[in-house]
Design an enzyme around this catalytic site. Structure first.
Site, PDB file in Angstrom:
ATOM      1  N   LYS A   1       9.849  -6.393  -0.124  1.00 18.97           N
ATOM      2  CA  LYS A   1      10.253  -5.405   1.032  1.00 18.97           C
ATOM      3  C   LYS A   1      11.556  -5.673   1.636  1.00 18.97           C
ATOM      4  O   LYS A   1      12.520  -5.093   2.056  1.00 18.97           O
ATOM      5  CB  LYS A   1       9.131  -5.079   1.616  1.00 18.97           C
ATOM      6  CG  LYS A   1       7.882  -4.320   0.836  1.00 18.97           C
ATOM      7  CD  LYS A   1       8.464  -3.012   0.399  1.00 18.97           C
ATOM      8  CE  LYS A   1       7.368  -2.246  -0.376  1.00 18.97           C
ATOM      9  NZ  LYS A   1       8.050  -0.964  -1.175  1.00 18.97           N
TER      10      LYS A   1
ATOM     11  N   ASN B   1       0.445   1.634   7.108  1.00 22.13           N
ATOM     12  CA  ASN B   1      -1.043   2.234   7.175  1.00 22.13           C
ATOM     13  C   ASN B   1      -1.530   3.243   6.370  1.00 22.13           C
ATOM     14  O   ASN B   1      -2.075   4.067   6.969  1.00 22.13           O
ATOM     15  CB  ASN B   1      -1.486   1.967   8.631  1.00 22.13           C
ATOM     16  CG  ASN B   1      -1.132   0.873   9.477  1.00 22.13           C
ATOM     17  OD1 ASN B   1      -1.353  -0.381   8.906  1.00 22.13           O
ATOM     18  ND2 ASN B   1      -0.712   1.064  10.582  1.00 22.13           N
TER      19      ASN B   1
ATOM     20  N   TYR C   1       4.889  -9.885  -1.873  1.00 20.68           N
ATOM     21  CA  TYR C   1       5.183  -8.383  -1.319  1.00 20.68           C
ATOM     22  C   TYR C   1       5.888  -8.400  -0.070  1.00 20.68           C
ATOM     23  O   TYR C   1       6.905  -7.463  -0.293  1.00 20.68           O
ATOM     24  CB  TYR C   1       3.749  -7.764  -1.103  1.00 20.68           C
ATOM     25  CG  TYR C   1       3.590  -6.378  -0.875  1.00 20.68           C
ATOM     26  CD1 TYR C   1       3.768  -5.309  -1.912  1.00 20.68           C
ATOM     27  CD2 TYR C   1       3.651  -5.811   0.477  1.00 20.68           C
ATOM     28  CE1 TYR C   1       3.681  -4.009  -1.622  1.00 20.68           C
ATOM     29  CE2 TYR C   1       3.613  -4.524   0.810  1.00 20.68           C
ATOM     30  CZ  TYR C   1       3.642  -3.446  -0.273  1.00 20.68           C
ATOM     31  OH  TYR C   1       3.925  -2.293   0.106  1.00 20.68           O
ATOM     32  N   ASP C   2       5.758  -9.089   0.983  1.00 14.09           N
ATOM     33  CA  ASP C   2       6.542  -8.965   2.104  1.00 14.09           C
ATOM     34  C   ASP C   2       8.138  -9.369   1.577  1.00 14.09           C
ATOM     35  O   ASP C   2       8.927  -8.492   2.244  1.00 14.09           O
ATOM     36  CB  ASP C   2       6.028  -9.823   3.132  1.00 14.09           C
ATOM     37  CG  ASP C   2       4.563  -9.775   3.433  1.00 14.09           C
ATOM     38  OD1 ASP C   2       4.051  -8.790   3.089  1.00 14.09           O
ATOM     39  OD2 ASP C   2       4.196 -10.582   4.359  1.00 14.09           O
ATOM     40  N   GLU C   3       8.142 -10.257   1.050  1.00 14.75           N
ATOM     41  CA  GLU C   3       9.597 -10.615   0.481  1.00 14.75           C
ATOM     42  C   GLU C   3      10.290  -9.622  -0.111  1.00 14.75           C
ATOM     43  O   GLU C   3      11.731  -9.333  -0.096  1.00 14.75           O
ATOM     44  CB  GLU C   3       9.703 -11.957  -0.143  1.00 14.75           C
ATOM     45  CG  GLU C   3       9.077 -13.258   0.858  1.00 14.75           C
ATOM     46  CD  GLU C   3      10.043 -13.472   2.174  1.00 14.75           C
ATOM     47  OE1 GLU C   3      11.193 -13.091   2.139  1.00 14.75           O
ATOM     48  OE2 GLU C   3       9.297 -13.680   3.268  1.00 14.75           O
TER      49      GLU C   3
END
Length: 125
Positions: free
Chosen positions: A91, A116, A87-89
């Site tokens: 984005k 958040n 997910y992080d990569e």
């Protein structure tokens, strides 16, 4: 393409990505596929028709931040192979492609980092 060329494009946006990274095992690739393939079509349309391009990102682009709240100058605390990395990569890749189109093709781009968020369909954790 006739439907695309008949009207005038003002904005294109990309807000697609499977949410809730903690529910996606590291072996799953939907976020990576969304981050890898999804930005190009709307970016190309924005480039071709001179439209503004908006993309959603999240605080996940910072990885597991050591700073709260994160400033725009903060680059993050990233683990590219951790349990949330898909997910992080995705984005980070989407943001990199967006900036690339802005720099090299002069597309008018905007990145909206949504932090958040929680809504009724999300599991309470």
């Amino acid at each position: 393409m006739s439907a695309l060329t008949a009207g005038r494009w003002i904005t294109c946006s990309h807000f697609a990505c499977p949410p809730a990274p903690w529910t996606i095992p590291c072996t799953e690739s939907p976020p990576l596929k969304s981050g890898r393939w999804a930005p190009f079509t709307p970016l190309d349309v924005a480039r071709q028709y001179g439209a503004k391009y908006f993309v959603s990102s999240t605080s996940e682009c910072y990885g597991d931040p050591l700073q709260h709240p994160q400033l725009e100058t903060y680059w993050g605390n990233v683990n590219p192979i951790g349990p949330r990395s898909v997910y992080d990569e995705s984005k980070r890749f989407t943001e990199a492609v967006t900036h690339g189109y802005h720099r090299y093709h002069q597309v008018d781009t905007r990145i909206v980092r949504i932090f958040n968020t929680y809504g009724p369909p999300h599991a309470a954790q």
